[in-house]
Scaffold this active site. Sequence first.
Site, PDB file in Angstrom:
ATOM      1  N   ALA A  72      65.454 -62.408  -1.211  1.00 19.62           N
ATOM      2  CA  ALA A  72      66.113 -62.572   0.083  1.00 19.62           C
ATOM      3  C   ALA A  72      67.434 -61.821   0.126  1.00 19.62           C
ATOM      4  O   ALA A  72      68.107 -61.644  -0.894  1.00 19.62           O
ATOM      5  CB  ALA A  72      66.347 -64.053   0.356  1.00 19.62           C
ATOM      6  N   GLY A 117      62.257 -64.000  -3.908  1.00 19.80           N
ATOM      7  CA  GLY A 117      61.269 -63.673  -2.892  1.00 19.80           C
ATOM      8  C   GLY A 117      60.497 -62.411  -3.192  1.00 19.80           C
ATOM      9  O   GLY A 117      59.353 -62.252  -2.743  1.00 19.80           O
ATOM     10  N   GLU A 120      57.786 -63.532  -5.319  1.00 20.85           N
ATOM     11  CA  GLU A 120      56.865 -64.316  -4.496  1.00 20.85           C
ATOM     12  C   GLU A 120      55.961 -63.414  -3.657  1.00 20.85           C
ATOM     13  O   GLU A 120      54.788 -63.747  -3.429  1.00 20.85           O
ATOM     14  CB  GLU A 120      57.651 -65.281  -3.611  1.00 20.85           C
ATOM     15  CG  GLU A 120      58.257 -66.429  -4.413  1.00 20.85           C
ATOM     16  CD  GLU A 120      59.174 -67.307  -3.596  1.00 20.85           C
ATOM     17  OE1 GLU A 120      58.931 -68.526  -3.549  1.00 20.85           O
ATOM     18  OE2 GLU A 120      60.136 -66.780  -2.992  1.00 20.85           O
ATOM     19  N   GLU A 140      66.001 -69.055  -7.959  1.00 19.72           N
ATOM     20  CA  GLU A 140      66.577 -69.718  -6.786  1.00 19.72           C
ATOM     21  C   GLU A 140      67.451 -70.922  -7.112  1.00 19.72           C
ATOM     22  O   GLU A 140      68.463 -71.158  -6.440  1.00 19.72           O
ATOM     23  CB  GLU A 140      65.467 -70.132  -5.816  1.00 19.72           C
ATOM     24  CG  GLU A 140      64.883 -68.987  -4.997  1.00 19.72           C
ATOM     25  CD  GLU A 140      63.761 -68.254  -5.700  1.00 19.72           C
ATOM     26  OE1 GLU A 140      63.099 -67.421  -5.051  1.00 19.72           O
ATOM     27  OE2 GLU A 140      63.554 -68.485  -6.917  1.00 19.72           O
TER      28      GLU A 140
END
Length: 266
Positions: A72, A117, A120, A140
Site C-alpha cells: 500500500a 499488499g 498479497e 503489516e
Amino acid sequence: MSEERFGEFVLVRRHERGHVAELVLDRPKAMNAVSTGMARSIAGACAALGEDRSVRAVVLSSSHERAFCVGADLKERNSFSDADLVRQRPVARGAYAGVLELPVPTVAAVHGFALGGGFELALSCDVIVADRTAVMGLPEVSVGVIPGGGGTQLLPRRVGAARAAELIFTARRVEAAEARELGLVDELVEEGRDREEALAMASRIAGNSPVGLRAAKRALRLGHGLDLSAGLEVEDAAWRSVAFSGDRAEGVAAFNEKRRPEWPGE
C-alpha cells in the site's frame, strides 16, 4: 503484441494471439506502491480481462527493476482521515479481489521486493514464479494494521496455519531461497528470468482448452476447504459444464487425428 493502459499505473499487454495477457504494475517511481488510483486501475484491468473470452492465462508482472510491489502507498495513507480510510477500503479490496477472481489461470512474476499488499497480489495468483532477488513478507503488524488484501486467508492455504502465523506475527522478510523451501513461491528461477519463465508457463497453459481451463480453476477454487464428498460434487458440476462442449469434442478429435486442437472456446 498489443498494449492497453488502464489509468496511469497499469498496463495490459497481449501475447500469443491475445490468449496470454500480461498485467503490468507500472508505477516505477513509487516501486509500485498501490495508491487509490492504482487500485482502481488494477480492478478495472482485471474486470476487462475476465470478460475477454480470448484470454486463457494472465501473468502479473512489474516494470520496476528492483521491486514487484512494496504494498500500500503509505505516504498517501498518512494523509488520510478515518473517513478517507473507510472510503478507500472497498477500492483497495477491489484490486485484490480483481486478481483473485480472474476466471483463468494466473501466474505472478516476482523479483525484488514483494511486501505487504504486493505479496498479497502475488498470493492472489494461482502460481508464483520468483527470481533469486525476491524478498517477500507481510509486515503489516509492524505498522499497526493486519494484512488486508487476503494475506491472512491466502497464506495459510499455501503454507499451513502455523507457518502463516509465524510469518504474519513476526512481520519478517523472507528471501528467495527460503521462500521456495517454505512454499511461498512455486518456481525459483535465475535472476532476471521471472517474467520470461512466467510468460513461458502462461503460454503452455494457453495451449489448452479455454473451457477446460476456466472449469478447472473454478473447481479448484470452489472445492478448496470443503470435505471430500462436497469437493467431488463441485468437481462433477465443473465436469458437466465441459463434457458436452465444443472444446471437448475438438480435443478428442484432435487426439485421435494426431494434430493440435483448434479450440472453439465454447
